[in-house]
Scaffold this active site. Structure first.
Site, PDB file in Angstrom:
ATOM      1  N   GLU A 114       0.792  -1.081  -0.055  1.00 51.17           N
ATOM      2  CA  GLU A 114      -0.014  -0.014   0.063  1.00 51.17           C
ATOM      3  C   GLU A 114       0.825   1.300   0.087  1.00 51.17           C
ATOM      4  O   GLU A 114       0.609   2.322  -0.775  1.00 51.17           O
ATOM      5  CB  GLU A 114      -0.691  -0.053   1.147  1.00 51.17           C
ATOM      6  CG  GLU A 114      -1.928  -1.074   1.100  1.00 51.17           C
ATOM      7  CD  GLU A 114      -2.762  -1.238   2.242  1.00 51.17           C
ATOM      8  OE1 GLU A 114      -2.156  -1.728   3.469  1.00 51.17           O
ATOM      9  OE2 GLU A 114      -4.119  -0.977   2.380  1.00 51.17           O
ATOM     10  N   GLU A 134      -4.137  -9.449   3.453  1.00 58.02           N
ATOM     11  CA  GLU A 134      -4.835  -9.004   4.549  1.00 58.02           C
ATOM     12  C   GLU A 134      -6.031  -9.945   4.701  1.00 58.02           C
ATOM     13  O   GLU A 134      -6.426 -10.370   5.980  1.00 58.02           O
ATOM     14  CB  GLU A 134      -5.487  -7.542   4.285  1.00 58.02           C
ATOM     15  CG  GLU A 134      -4.311  -6.518   4.825  1.00 58.02           C
ATOM     16  CD  GLU A 134      -3.711  -6.155   3.686  1.00 58.02           C
ATOM     17  OE1 GLU A 134      -3.657  -6.864   2.448  1.00 58.02           O
ATOM     18  OE2 GLU A 134      -3.050  -4.948   3.725  1.00 58.02           O
TER      19      GLU A 134
HETATM   20  C1  3H9 Z   1      -1.655  -4.949   7.094  1.00 60.95           C
HETATM   21  O1  3H9 Z   1      -0.746  -4.855   6.321  1.00 60.95           O
HETATM   22  C2  3H9 Z   1      -2.510  -4.181   7.464  1.00 60.95           C
HETATM   23  C3  3H9 Z   1      -2.780  -3.023   6.413  1.00 60.95           C
HETATM   24  O2  3H9 Z   1      -3.483  -3.394   5.202  1.00 60.95           O
HETATM   25  C4  3H9 Z   1      -3.413  -1.840   7.248  1.00 60.95           C
HETATM   26  C5  3H9 Z   1      -2.921  -1.255   8.348  1.00 60.95           C
HETATM   27  C6  3H9 Z   1      -3.836  -0.208   8.874  1.00 60.95           C
HETATM   28  N1  3H9 Z   1       3.713  -8.350  11.492  1.00 60.95           N
HETATM   29  O3  3H9 Z   1       6.946 -16.209   8.402  1.00 60.95           O
HETATM   30  P1  3H9 Z   1       7.956 -16.153   8.713  1.00 60.95           P
HETATM   31  C7  3H9 Z   1       7.244 -12.180  12.041  1.00 60.95           C
HETATM   32  S1  3H9 Z   1      -1.773  -6.599   7.612  1.00 60.95           S
HETATM   33  C8  3H9 Z   1       4.497  -8.902  12.633  1.00 60.95           C
HETATM   34  O4  3H9 Z   1       8.626 -17.334   9.601  1.00 60.95           O
HETATM   35  P2  3H9 Z   1       9.034 -16.076   6.211  1.00 60.95           P
HETATM   36  C9  3H9 Z   1       6.741 -13.835  12.322  1.00 60.95           C
HETATM   37  O5  3H9 Z   1       5.767 -13.677  13.196  1.00 60.95           O
HETATM   38  C10 3H9 Z   1      -0.119  -7.431   7.528  1.00 60.95           C
HETATM   39  N2  3H9 Z   1       5.209 -10.171  12.690  1.00 60.95           N
HETATM   40  O6  3H9 Z   1       9.156 -15.560   7.614  1.00 60.95           O
HETATM   41  C11 3H9 Z   1       7.921 -14.456  12.735  1.00 60.95           C
HETATM   42  O7  3H9 Z   1       8.369 -13.968  13.951  1.00 60.95           O
HETATM   43  P3  3H9 Z   1       9.155 -15.158  15.022  1.00 60.95           P
HETATM   44  C12 3H9 Z   1      -0.142  -7.981   5.912  1.00 60.95           C
HETATM   45  C13 3H9 Z   1       5.469 -10.574  11.318  1.00 60.95           C
HETATM   46  O8  3H9 Z   1      10.462 -15.637   5.694  1.00 60.95           O
HETATM   47  C14 3H9 Z   1       9.093 -13.797  11.546  1.00 60.95           C
HETATM   48  O9  3H9 Z   1       8.341 -12.501  11.344  1.00 60.95           O
HETATM   49  N3  3H9 Z   1       0.901  -8.802   5.675  1.00 60.95           N
HETATM   50  C15 3H9 Z   1       4.776 -10.205  10.297  1.00 60.95           C
HETATM   51  O10 3H9 Z   1       8.826 -17.573   6.099  1.00 60.95           O
HETATM   52  C16 3H9 Z   1       9.610 -14.488  10.576  1.00 60.95           C
HETATM   53  O11 3H9 Z   1       8.169 -14.821   9.871  1.00 60.95           O
HETATM   54  C17 3H9 Z   1       1.149 -10.139   5.721  1.00 60.95           C
HETATM   55  O12 3H9 Z   1      -0.097 -10.762   6.095  1.00 60.95           O
HETATM   56  C18 3H9 Z   1       3.841  -8.836  10.572  1.00 60.95           C
HETATM   57  N4  3H9 Z   1       3.274  -8.523   9.374  1.00 60.95           N
HETATM   58  O13 3H9 Z   1       7.983 -15.285   5.560  1.00 60.95           O
HETATM   59  C19 3H9 Z   1       2.376 -11.115   5.766  1.00 60.95           C
HETATM   60  N5  3H9 Z   1       5.377 -10.996   9.109  1.00 60.95           N
HETATM   61  O14 3H9 Z   1      10.514 -15.149  14.320  1.00 60.95           O
HETATM   62  C20 3H9 Z   1       2.574 -11.739   6.945  1.00 60.95           C
HETATM   63  C21 3H9 Z   1       6.085 -11.797   9.568  1.00 60.95           C
HETATM   64  O15 3H9 Z   1       8.967 -14.511  16.254  1.00 60.95           O
HETATM   65  N6  3H9 Z   1       3.840 -12.523   6.697  1.00 60.95           N
HETATM   66  N7  3H9 Z   1       6.349 -11.670  11.091  1.00 60.95           N
HETATM   67  O16 3H9 Z   1       8.272 -16.370  14.793  1.00 60.95           O
HETATM   68  C22 3H9 Z   1       4.335 -13.435   5.850  1.00 60.95           C
HETATM   69  O17 3H9 Z   1       3.634 -13.616   4.853  1.00 60.95           O
HETATM   70  C23 3H9 Z   1       5.623 -13.870   5.789  1.00 60.95           C
HETATM   71  O18 3H9 Z   1       6.002 -13.667   7.649  1.00 60.95           O
HETATM   72  C24 3H9 Z   1       6.798 -13.387   5.071  1.00 60.95           C
HETATM   73  C25 3H9 Z   1       8.062 -13.845   5.618  1.00 60.95           C
HETATM   74  C26 3H9 Z   1       6.219 -13.682   3.735  1.00 60.95           C
HETATM   75  C27 3H9 Z   1       6.732 -11.876   5.291  1.00 60.95           C
END
Ligand code: 3H9
Length: 714
Positions: A114, A134
């Site tokens: 975004e 999301e």
């Molecule tokens: C959003 O953006 C809302 C907006 O539209 C509006 C706002 C107003 N936040 O998955 P991994 C942590 S909603 C916090 O094993 P990978 C995860 O918990 C968001 N923490 O790594 C883990 O922690 P720990 C939309 C996060 O390399 C560590 O990072 N975004 C977040 O396999 C490693 O994660 C998503 O839905 C986060 N957003 O994959 C994306 N993301 O080491 C969600 C990760 O303590 N994330 N962590 O266990 C993913 O899809 C994958 O984590 C990503 C990396 C592809 C980024």
């Protein structure tokens, strides 16, 4: 000329190259756009905007990615007043007259995309991935995504008045799918793809400095028939579709309202969603999945062993399913079976499964060929002497399994891991037949193994840390959700299932019918009810397991045993609790079974009564919760969120309710205990099964939740 100004303690690095300010997000592990990072970005942005020597601003990310989006942790409670978020960052960009370019290396997801969409230009490196996932968190893109993406894609794909682009945007947001660099460039999300995204972004910023290409100024149209169709294709609001319907509303608003009103509308919808039960459930599950591989109390930094080859003992449905799981992950696998007919059936099962996938367009023909050839059938243990892991998937009898383990121990190289696919039996007893109990572990796949996501990893009393860590790493490689369980009869899933099935059967004896109970549980959100599931898995299978189960301290229902005696095993015999006409899977009510149940009620002296659906759901679900609490207390599950993942991925618990333990937390443990006591007070129910588990009673008393309980396994 290069001026560098870095602030090591900061989450944002600022650097200026030839009048271009580069702001690099650096908040490991994923540069999540939490309140602190956003406040720092705004501070840096304001400084750059105020600096007349800066002609353009480039956003980039450290740690191998642009950013994982908003910090999901911050959605678990209302934000403190005055805290900044990604919307504030984007508002600062939108207000400025400078030129902005996003340099996307790796993932730019959610709020991160975004932010990129609010820039004038977007450049990706070859490994860029962009998406608005999301919806998978029960949310909608809430920082302008629903307003900017349809505008951008409509402008970049002008066929049919830009409607094709709007459809692309809707699809992408409703599926939560991310796109790779080539796809994103083709769609028009990225303006360019280059080897070094930052370098290319700086170049572009220099040539475009002073020009503006703000997506917010584009317009687009959406047809009512398009949004009506989209509403029709997603689940109803109360069945997990809440976020999808609101997302479609937000896109519709984007086409109808001035940009700033559309943004305000999107924000209102986002705020409604973020506090909703389904979003909180999805966020709970997001973190639950990331906890999975973490095993407390390991002796030091234990590394997994490399698994280069595998074998499966038994060419039955389960064995061949497991073999396909390995073949799908590119691990060569041998299936050992001495029965030639079984081998032929196994071979045919594998071939037809892969052919079916080719026909449905899921895999290419050459992939199917490679996978089919990746599974070898062999006739004796000598042929698998060198494999790194073997999984026995033979008949569910301790006697047979012990013989197999003794033979495997003799045949396999030292250090090879011996695993059992047992769904209930004692791993330690099998390990006792070997000279390597440290290398024995349970790997309980769920049928059909090549489809179901769950894998219970059973830790015996001698299972070494190295074996356990290898098993969890293997689960990941096999693309399974590997949940570690202690060695108790039925492990996590089936141990809880026995209580669920017990209650469903007691409800039959008290006055309900199989059709009513299954209907009530389907209304709660399960894809099938307990009796449809029994018929699918096989009443004979449940019956044989019950013979090996420890004796229950209360009476058990004999209805299933009566059906077993009549040869009614379920779908495979065309009748069980229900009738299945002409090989169809649709259950049809059998009045004969209802009579059989009524006769059982009579024999037991139970006066049948009208039972409401709410009572059915309450008793079946609360039976799961109470046993789940005992499983945590006994150290069988490492944490309550593991139980939720087991029930979601192995037993069809509705994801939008977050799993049984999360459901209990949301209900309030105090209320759960009160309900258990009121069920126990009903005539005939006081068998001791409704006494609240001590952990549940304690947490309820303390006003605590299962999620917050950090007890350690024994
Ligand atoms: C959003 O953006 C809302 C907006 O539209 C509006 C706002 C107003 N936040 O998955 P991994 C942590 S909603 C916090 O094993 P990978 C995860 O918990 C968001 N923490 O790594 C883990 O922690 P720990 C939309 C996060 O390399 C560590 O990072 N975004 C977040 O396999 C490693 O994660 C998503 O839905 C986060 N957003 O994959 C994306 N993301 O080491 C969600 C990760 O303590 N994330 N962590 O266990 C993913 O899809 C994958 O984590 C990503 C990396 C592809 C980024």
């Amino acid at each position: 000329m290069l001026q560098t100004e870095t602030r090591p303690a900061s989450l944002v690095r600022a650097e200026t190259r030839d009048g271009i300010r580069i702001l690099t997000l650096d908040s490991p592990p994923v540069n999540a756009l939490g309140s602190r990072l956003c406040a720092e970005v705004i501070r840096e942005l304001e400084a750059a905007i105020a600096d007349s020597a800066v002609t353009a601003i480039v956003f980039a990310g450290a740690n191998g990615l642009f950013s994982g989006g908003a910090d999901v942790n911050e959605f678990q409670a209302p934000p403190p007043p005055g805290s900044k978020n990604i919307r504030d960052v984007i508002a600062t960009v939108e207000k400025s007259d400078k030129t902005f370019v996003a340099a996307i290396d790796g993932n730019a997801l959610g709020g991160a995309l975004e932010l990129a969409l609010a820039c004038d230009y977007r450049v990706g490196s070859n490994n860029a991935r962009v998406g608005l996932p999301e919806i998978l968190l029960g949310l909608l893109p809430g920082a302008g995504g629903t307003q900017r993406l349809p505008r951008l894609l409509s402008a970049r794909n002008p066929m049919n008045n830009g409607l094709a682009g709007v459809q692309m945007a809707l699809d992408m947001m409703l599926k939560g799918e991310s796109k790779n660099a080539t796809q994103a460039k083709g769609m028009g999300i990225l303006d360019d793809v280059a080897l070094g995204a930052v370098e290319r972004a700086v170049e572009l910023a220099k040539t475009k400095a002073g020009t503006k290409a703000r997506v917010s100024r584009f317009t687009f149209i959406v047809l009512p028939s398009m949004t009506a169709m989209a509403h029709g294709m997603v689940p109803p609001e109360e069945r997990g579709g809440l976020a999808a319907h609101k997302l479609i509303d937000a896109v519709e608003a984007a086409s109808e309202m001035e940009f700033k009103y559309g943004l305000a509308h999107e924000r209102r919808l986002f705020e409604e969603l973020v506090r909703s039960g389904p979003a909180q459930a999805a966020i709970h599950l997001f973190f639950a999945e990331r906890e999975l591989g973490k095993i407390p109390n390991l002796a030091g930094d234990v590394k997994p062993k490399e698994i280069k080859s595998a074998a499966v003992v038994g060419a039955g449905t389960m064995g061949t399913g497991i073999a396909m799981v390995f073949a799908n992950a590119g691990i060569p696998v041998s299936v050992i079976d001495v029965n030639p007919e079984q081998v032929e059936r196994g071979r045919a099962n594998i071939a037809s499964t892969y052919e079916g996938q080719v026909k449905k367009g899921r895999i290419a023909a050459d992939v199917a060929k490679a996978r089919t050839e990746g599974v070898k059938f062999v006739g004796d243990y000598a042929a698998i002497a060198d494999v790194d892991v073997v999984i026995e998937a033979v008949f569910e009898s301790m006697k047979v399994k012990k013989e197999v383990f003794a033979a495997l121990d003799k045949a396999l190289k030292p250090g090879a891991i011996l695993a059992s696919n047992t769904s209930t039996l004692d791993i330690d007893e099998m390990a006792s037949m070997t000279s390597r109990p440290g290398q024995v572990v349970g790997l309980h796949f769920f049928a059909p193994a090549n489809i179901m996501q769950l894998l219970e990893i059973v830790r015996g009393k001698s299972t070494s840390d190295e074996t356990l860590v290898t098993a969890t790493a293997l689960a990941k490689r096999l693309r399974k959700k590997g949940v570690v369980s202690g060695n108790a009869f039925g492990f996590i899933g089936n141990r809880m299932l026995f209580d669920y099935i017990r209650e469903a059967n007691f409800l039959l004896e008290e006055g309900a019918t199989p059709m009513q109970i299954d209907g009530a549980m389907k209304d709660f959100g399960f894809p099938m009810g307990p009796f449809g599931m029994s018929d699918l898995s096989g009443i004979d299978v449940f019956y044989k397991i019950s013979l090996e189960a420890p004796k229950a301290p209360y009476r058990t229902s004999e209805i299933a045993a009566r059906l077993y005696e009549q040869g009614r095993y379920g779908q495979k015999t065309g009748k069980g609790f229900f009738i299945y006409e002409d090989g169809k899977r649709e259950p049809v009510e059998d009045p004969g079974v209802n009579d059989l149940i009524a006769a059982e009620s009579k024999r037991l002296g139970i006066k049948r009564r009208r039972i409401k659906d709410e009572e059915i759901v309450e008793r079946c679900i609360y039976a799961l919760i109470n046993e789940g609490a005992r499983i945590i207390e006994d150290g069988i599950a490492q944490r309550s969120s593991d139980i939720d993942l087991v029930y979601l991925n192995g037993y069809g618990f509705p994801a939008y309710r977050g799993g049984p333990m999360f459901f209990a937390d949301q209900t309030g443990l105090h209320d759960v205990v009160r309900t258990l006591k009121s069920i126990a007070a009903q005539p005939g129910s006081d068998l001791g099964v409704w006494t609240p588990a001590p952990l549940l009673a304690r947490l309820a008393h303390q006003g605590q939740t299962f999620s917050a309980f950090k007890g350690q396994p024994k």
